[in-house]
Design a protein around this motif. Structure first.
Motif, short mmCIF file in Angstrom:
data_model
loop_
_atom_site.label_atom_id
_atom_site.label_comp_id
_atom_site.label_asym_id
_atom_site.label_seq_id
_atom_site.Cartn_x
_atom_site.Cartn_y
_atom_site.Cartn_z
N UNK A 169 0.83 -1.20 0.00
CA UNK A 169 0.00 0.00 0.00
C UNK A 169 0.87 1.26 0.00
N UNK A 300 13.38 1.15 22.83
CA UNK A 300 12.38 0.52 23.71
C UNK A 300 11.73 -0.71 23.08
N UNK B 606 9.69 7.61 24.96
CA UNK B 606 9.91 6.84 23.73
C UNK B 606 8.91 5.71 23.62
N UNK B 607 8.71 5.02 24.75
CA UNK B 607 7.83 3.85 24.70
C UNK B 607 6.36 4.26 24.62
N UNK B 610 6.11 7.98 21.69
CA UNK B 610 6.58 7.85 20.30
C UNK B 610 6.14 6.54 19.68
N UNK B 611 6.38 5.44 20.41
CA UNK B 611 6.08 4.14 19.82
C UNK B 611 4.58 3.85 19.86
N UNK B 614 2.45 7.78 18.62
CA UNK B 614 2.73 8.38 17.31
C UNK B 614 2.77 7.31 16.23
N UNK B 615 3.55 6.26 16.47
CA UNK B 615 3.69 5.23 15.44
C UNK B 615 2.43 4.40 15.29
N UNK B 616 1.99 3.83 16.41
CA UNK B 616 0.94 2.80 16.29
C UNK B 616 -0.45 3.40 16.15
N UNK B 619 0.23 7.31 12.98
CA UNK B 619 0.64 7.02 11.60
C UNK B 619 -0.04 5.76 11.09
N UNK B 620 0.08 4.68 11.88
CA UNK B 620 -0.54 3.44 11.42
C UNK B 620 -2.05 3.57 11.33
N UNK B 623 -2.72 5.04 8.03
CA UNK B 623 -2.48 4.07 6.96
C UNK B 623 -3.61 3.04 6.91
N UNK B 624 -3.96 2.53 8.07
CA UNK B 624 -5.00 1.50 8.10
C UNK B 624 -6.34 2.06 7.66
N UNK B 626 -6.77 4.56 5.48
CA UNK B 626 -6.71 4.66 4.02
C UNK B 626 -6.88 3.27 3.41
N UNK B 627 -6.19 2.30 4.01
CA UNK B 627 -6.31 0.93 3.51
C UNK B 627 -7.75 0.46 3.57
#
Lengths: 540, 669
Positions: A169, A300, B606-607, B610-611, B614-616, B619-620, B623-624, B626-627
């Motif tokens: 994707x 982490x 960070x844990x 950020x992780x 922000x990431x999960x 951003x994800x 993406x998910x 849109x998917x």
């Protein structure tokens, strides 16, 4: 001999080998592996003559092959390398046999398909690096997706489908934007020069005003930034890496990510130099965020592979930072760092794979005290980790230091032209923080995996590296020290090409400044029309 | 003659490789011979090089230099792998190789029976090689290679007994803390390159010989000096980065002596001396060096007052003494700083090795409360330790007296010194004498207390007892003197602690003794001749201050005697002020502060942010989403593909018409 189409041979040898594999019955696993390894070794051997590359003071294109393909559309089969792509081609062929030997015991079913995809992937990657025509480039760029799709989707871990979908994707989204931009560029070239061409050399001549360049860079840049991957387009990478088989991870980290940075070097930046000059700082900002962000999140991670994947995000940030600094140290450091990352991170993925094959877990907390039972493995892991963290004397240091030096000199020049402290030195200062974090996440992982007492009984009798595994790592270790201590031959070959490259960008940027910003937009495709418009305006 | 530098540099590397790759098969005896030879031969060659330099008579100093190969040449940036031996580096070379050789010999006894004996010697040789790169490197990048290389060896050696995870943690802490310093060092190098176009200290100093080059912004010089000093605070354990050194005592004791006392930790001092031209023109940076040095000297000395672990006391003492050296550097008394570096190498190596001898005799018990009266059992260790104690406490006429007193004097009299700094450093010197004589009373004098039955079986220090083979096979009995391989180095270093100070007799005392020259000062003069800081000449005052510090040191000795002589209880005078005692015992809570204010929040951020967010989520999530939309649309479109040919044809014709219209619109047809 001079007329031998060397680059075509190098490019297609793996694919030919891949098809040869299909002739072998699926049961003859040994023969399949041996053939695959033989093909990859041959692939490396035929690429060695490329070291004769001598582009002269300008570092021009050598080993050129040009054949008409679809003449009326300006599509030619045009291959060639300069001092930049030379090393990426060699990196790809060098990693080829290592990847296959590393995957010797890792695959348990459908060996034929697995090695078929690996070899086909090598052809497509090489094709992208040697292309001198945008059609050829794009063809290979898209083809790469296919074997990677199967490698992760068929041979991957439990959540491979999610990872594959995400990977595809992201990539397709970027590629579509790039394709649209390619068509526009193609049309624009025809408007300005009256002929259809997708030759790089012709497209570099297309004149675009600043705002047009900006949009085009955005379209191309997104495709490349996804491949790199740059923050915040990176989240496909950890999933893809974790789900991919070891060999897939190594190719992904070792070569595929470089497609992004190479795309910037070969297309994004020389095609739109004015936009690079104007908005390059945005890329540098994202690169710096990626460096620190990737390192912090890597720190982490409980999963070793995910940790290494996030460290890639951080390391690729250095490359982007250096390349966009647009000076010798930054760009050459960036290119060296592309090789270094391929070697060190590739080796790290292989190392994690070695442990995974023995225990079937990548969770850091499942280990501890491994140094006691696997001393050779431990030594090697620490060495590779330190090279990844940029210890002087290893490859990582040379690339990292040069990219940072490049970023520093960029800041120094900015400060000299009156920019504030953070606007000039902010990038390099924050990027240097990433160097600290690089030591933190790697040493923390090492401490938890290798040191202390062995806590789990099943870890008490882990066998150390086998002869085959040592053979996999030996060439990588040689390269770690070679690039770390004697990078001169590498630098010497690339320096003239980089010199020319920087000059072209500087000249292009200076030229863009003289053009009206809207030049090249659908209503104002050529300069003549501008002039005419201006005259008409004056007459009125 | 400069070719001699090649074997000097490479022999330790060869030794490391032989022991590292083949040591396991070679056996301990061969490993020892290779390990010691790889450092003793360079040690001898270093003397030849010294004589060679002495025989040269260049007008502005002498040097031997050699380029081994081109390292990194990119554009205008050029860094060769070159070596540079001048009056300054030869002093360092002699210290590192000769004291290094003694400590290697000592290790033969100390590490006897360890299953990883070969690994120890491989690391030790590798350390010497890195240290030689640091000392001899002709440009800062080679120096930096050595700088990080010694850090790596330090990491490996602190965590040598890696099965104890506390030791492994201490190693990681050392490396990471040093990396924080290197952050500054790397930026400093880049700035120097931007300013001078070179990273060769000799060229940088040369460019600054007669003041700042025209057009150079003095603030940039200050910034470069400060950034490099950040690196020095890491490597040389100064505020705020000193926290790793006390933990580094987890390493085997010879490592503490060689790396964490005599050689590696002085690298920051050496670096400043190497770049004296730069620092000379960075007055503010020198003030910072001065203040940090003085503050560290006192802070660490106060912590040393209350510790009971003999190696911990010595560790804080080292941090404190390094502070003294930085005070000298900050005051512009370059040669004095190097002088103290040298005498400190003598007496602190002797003290650490002596403590190692005691620790072995006490079966790896490091708590001094179980010692006492050891002078009877191990006279050689006792006398050499006593000699080194006299030296470090500043008792006339032993080594430390000369060097420390010179530092005190220049802290006061130099144009870049200050009376307050003098007072702070004097206080640190008083503390030094106090904790050193406390060690003497608790360890060597008085009655032997011994380790009570059952203690230590659960002690951390016994975690590696299985490595110690024949040393640890019995837990009872009287302590015994160590073997000759360990006492010979002690005797040599003890003797140097007594007489080493005569290499740098201050002019004031030299004049009294009939123009006895300050040998070291004169020898180093060519290196520092363009960076001389003006200082007050006041003989009377200098005599007075000298008398004062000597008198105080002797009084402190007396005080410790009153506190502990003939007492069977080990009460500490600070017990009466529990708040202070607790503060010092817990090392001013610096580690805790870093954990709470820095490390914890960063890891948590960070844990958790950020992780996990922000990431999960961000951003994800996008993406998910849109998917998901794509999938919904595709499912919808999929229904078009219903197998009705007429339907397909309609869509096809429509699409063609659309394309034709588009093409027509752009006039391509």
């Amino acid at each position: 001999m001079d007329n031998l189409p060397l680059l075509s041979i190098i490019t297609f040898l793996p694919l030919a080998g891949a098809f040869a594999l299909l002739l072998i019955p699926q049961e003859k696993v040994g023969l399949i592996k041996q053939t695959a390894l033989g093909v990859a070794c041959a692939g490396f051997a035929v690429s060695i003559p490329l070291l004769n590359y001598d582009g002269g003071r300008k570092g021009g294109i050598e080993f050129r092959e040009k054949m008409d393909w679809v003449e009326s559309l300006g599509i030619t089969w045009h291959l060639g390398i300069d001092g930049i792509s030379l090393w990426l081609v060699l990196l790809t062929t060098f990693l080829g046999p290592i990847v296959i030997l590393g995957a010797w015991e890792a695959v348990h079913t459908r060996h034929r398909e697995f090695f078929f995809h690996l070899l086909a992937l090598q052809t497509f990657m090489l094709g992208t690096f040697v292309a001198q025509n945008l059609a050829v480039f794009y063809l290979f760029w898209e083809l790469m997706l296919v074997p990677m799709f199967f490698l992760i989707g068929v041979f991957g871990g439990n959540e491979r489908i999610y990872a594959t979908v995400k990977f595809v994707l992201y990539t397709v989204f970027g590629s579509m934007l790039m394709l649209a931009a390619i068509f526009y560029l193609y049309w624009l070239h025809h408007e300005q020069f009256g002929t259809w061409s997708l030759e790089f050399i012709d497209l570099y001549k297309v004149q675009m005003g600043l705002s047009v360049q900006g949009w085009m860079l955005l379209a191309f840049g997104l495709a490349f930034a996804i491949k790199v991957p740059m923050f915040p387009l990176h989240t496909w990478l950890p999933d893809a890496h974790v789900q991919a088989p070891t060999a897939g991870s190594v190719v992904l980290a070792g070569v595929l990510l470089k497609m992004g940075t190479y795309g910037f070097l070969r297309l994004g930046m020389p095609l739109f130099p004015g936009a690079v000059e104007e908005w390059g700082w945005v890329v540098m900002l994202l690169a710096v965020i990626g460096i620190v962000y990737g390192a912090l999140v890597a720190m982490v991670q409980p999963d070793m592979k995910k940790l290494v994947a996030y460290s890639s995000v951080s390391h690729m940030g250095y490359i982007m930072l250096g390349v966009f600094a647009l000076n010798h140290q930054g760009v050459q450091g960036g290119i060296l760092q592309m090789l270094n990352h391929g070697i060190s991170t590739g080796a790290l993925f292989l190392l994690v794979g070695v442990l995974y094959e023995r225990t079937h877990t990548r969770n850091i907390w499942d280990y501890g005290g491994i140094a006691k039972v696997m001393p050779v493995y431990t030594t090697l892991f620490i060495l590779v980790a330190l090279s990844s963290a940029g210890l002087p004397g290893t490859n990582g240091f040379v690339g990292e230091f040069l990219t940072l030096l490049g970023a520093f000199r960029w800041g120094y020049a900015e400060a000299a032209s009156g920019a504030g402290f953070w606007a000039s030195y902010g990038f390099v200062v924050i990027a240097c923080l990433g160097v600290i974090l690089g030591a933190v996440y790697l040493l923390w992982m090492i401490e938890r995996v290798f040191f202390g007492k062995i806590l789990q009984e099943r870890n008490l009798h882990l066998p150390d590296l086998t002869k085959r595994e040592m053979a996999v790592f030996a060439p990588l270790v040689v390269m770690i020290f070679w690039l770390g201590l004697f990078p001169k031959p590498f630098i010497d070959k690339m320096e003239p090409s980089v010199e020319t490259w920087i000059q072209n960008i500087d000249n292009g940027a200076a030229k863009t400044a003289e053009l009206p910003p809207g030049l090249g937009s659908p209503g104002m495709p050529t300069l003549e029309s501008v002039v005419v418009d201006a005259q008409e305006e004056a007459v009125r | 003659m400069e070719n001699l530098l090649i074997p000097v540099l490479l022999l330790p590397l060869v030794g490391a490789m032989i022991n590292g790759f083949a040591g396991k098969k070679l056996g301990d005896k061969v490993v020892s011979i290779v390990g010691i030879g790889a450092i003793a031969i360079p040690g001898l060659l270093a003397w030849l090089l010294l004589f060679e330099l002495m025989g040269m008579d260049g007008e502005h100093g002498n040097h031997l230099s050699l380029t081994l190969f081109e390292w990194i040449h990119v554009g205008a940036f050029k860094a060769d792998f070159g070596l540079w031996l001048d009056e300054l580096s030869v002093v360092m070379l002699l210290i590192v190789t000769n004291i290094g050789a003694l400590i290697h010999l000592y290790s033969v006894g100390y590490m006897k029976g360890d299953p990883s004996y070969w690994r120890f010697f491989a690391y030790l040789n590798l350390f010497i090689f890195s240290m030689l790169c640091l000392i001899l490197g002709s440009n800062l990048l080679v120096l930096f290679l050595g700088w990080e290389g010694v850090g790596l060896c330090s990491y490996l050696l602190i965590g040598f007994w890696y099965e104890n995870s506390d030791y492994a943690k201490a190693g990681k802490k050392a490396f990471v803390t040093n990396r924080v310093g290197d952050f500054g060092f790397a930026l400093g190098m880049m700035l120097l390159f931007a300013l001078f176009g070179t990273l060769e200290p000799s060229e940088i100093n040369h460019a600054l010989e007669h003041g700042l080059p025209t057009g150079m912004n003095p603030k940039m010089i200050e910034a470069a000096a400060l950034l490099l000093f950040v690196g020095a605070t890491g490597k040389s354990a100064q505020i705020p980065l000193f926290v790793w050194l006390p933990d580094a005592m987890a390493g085997p004791t010879p490592v503490s002596a060689l790396i964490h006392a005599a050689t590696m930790v002085t690298a920051g001092v050496y670096m400043i001396a190497r770049l004296n031209g730069l620092f000379f023109h960075a007055e503010f940076a020198m003030h910072v060096v001065l203040v940090i040095g003085a503050a560290t000297a006192l802070l660490a000395a106060t912590i040393g007052l209350v510790q009971n672990d003999i190696k911990k006391v010595l560790a804080y003492s080292t941090v404190s003494q390094l502070g003294f050296m930085f005070v000298a550097m900050g005051a512009g008394a370059w040669a004095v700083g190097i002088f103290h570096l040298m005498t400190h190498a003598f007496f602190k190596a002797c003290l650490f090795l002596g403590s190692g001898s005691v620790i072995l005799a006490m079966h790896h018990e490091q708590d001094m409360r179980f010692y006492g009266g050891l002078s009877k059992f191990m006279p050689k260790t006792y006398w050499t330790f006593f000699a080194a104690t006299l030296a470090i406490s500043g008792i006339f006429p032993f080594a430390g007296f000369f060097s420390k007193d010179e530092i005190l004097w220049f802290a006061y009299a130099s144009d870049r010194g200050h009376p307050v700094i003098y007072v702070v450093v004097l206080a640190a010197a008083i503390c030094t004498a106090f904790y050193m004589f406390r060690i003497m009373w608790m360890t060597f004098w008085g009655e032997h207390r011994g380790v009570p039955e059952g203690h230590g079986d659960h002690d951390d220090h016994d975690d590696h007892s299985d490595h110690e083979g024949d040393h640890d096979d019995h837990h009872g009995g009287d302590p015994v003197e160590s073997p000759w391989t360990m006492t010979v180095p002690l005797i040599v270093l003890g003797a140097l602690s007594l007489v080493g100070g005569f290499l740098g007799v201050p002019h004031l005392l030299g004049n009294v003794a009939g123009h006895f020259p300050n040998l070291l000062h004169d020898w180093l003069h060519p290196v520092f001749q363009y960076s001389e800081v003006h200082y007050t000449h006041a003989d009377g005052l200098e005599w007075g201050l000298m008398g004062l510090s000597l008198g105080l040191a002797l009084s402190v000795w007396g005080v410790t005697a009153m506190l502990w002589r003939g007492k069977d209880k080990l009460t500490h005078p600070l017990d009466k002020v529990p708040a202070v005692h607790k503060l010092l015992w817990n090392k001013w809570y610096v580690d805790e502060l870093y954990e709470v204010a820095l490390i914890g929040p960063i890891v948590k951020f960070s844990r958790e942010v950020l992780w996990k967010i922000v990431d999960e989520v961000c951003i994800d999530g996008t993406v998910n989403f849109v998917g998901g939309v794509c999938k919904t649309v595709a499912d919808g479109l999929g229904r078009l593909q219903n197998g009705d040919v007429g339907n397909y044809a309609t869509v096809m014709v429509g699409g063609m018409l659309f394309l034709l219209l588009c093409l027509a619109g752009y006039g391509l047809w």
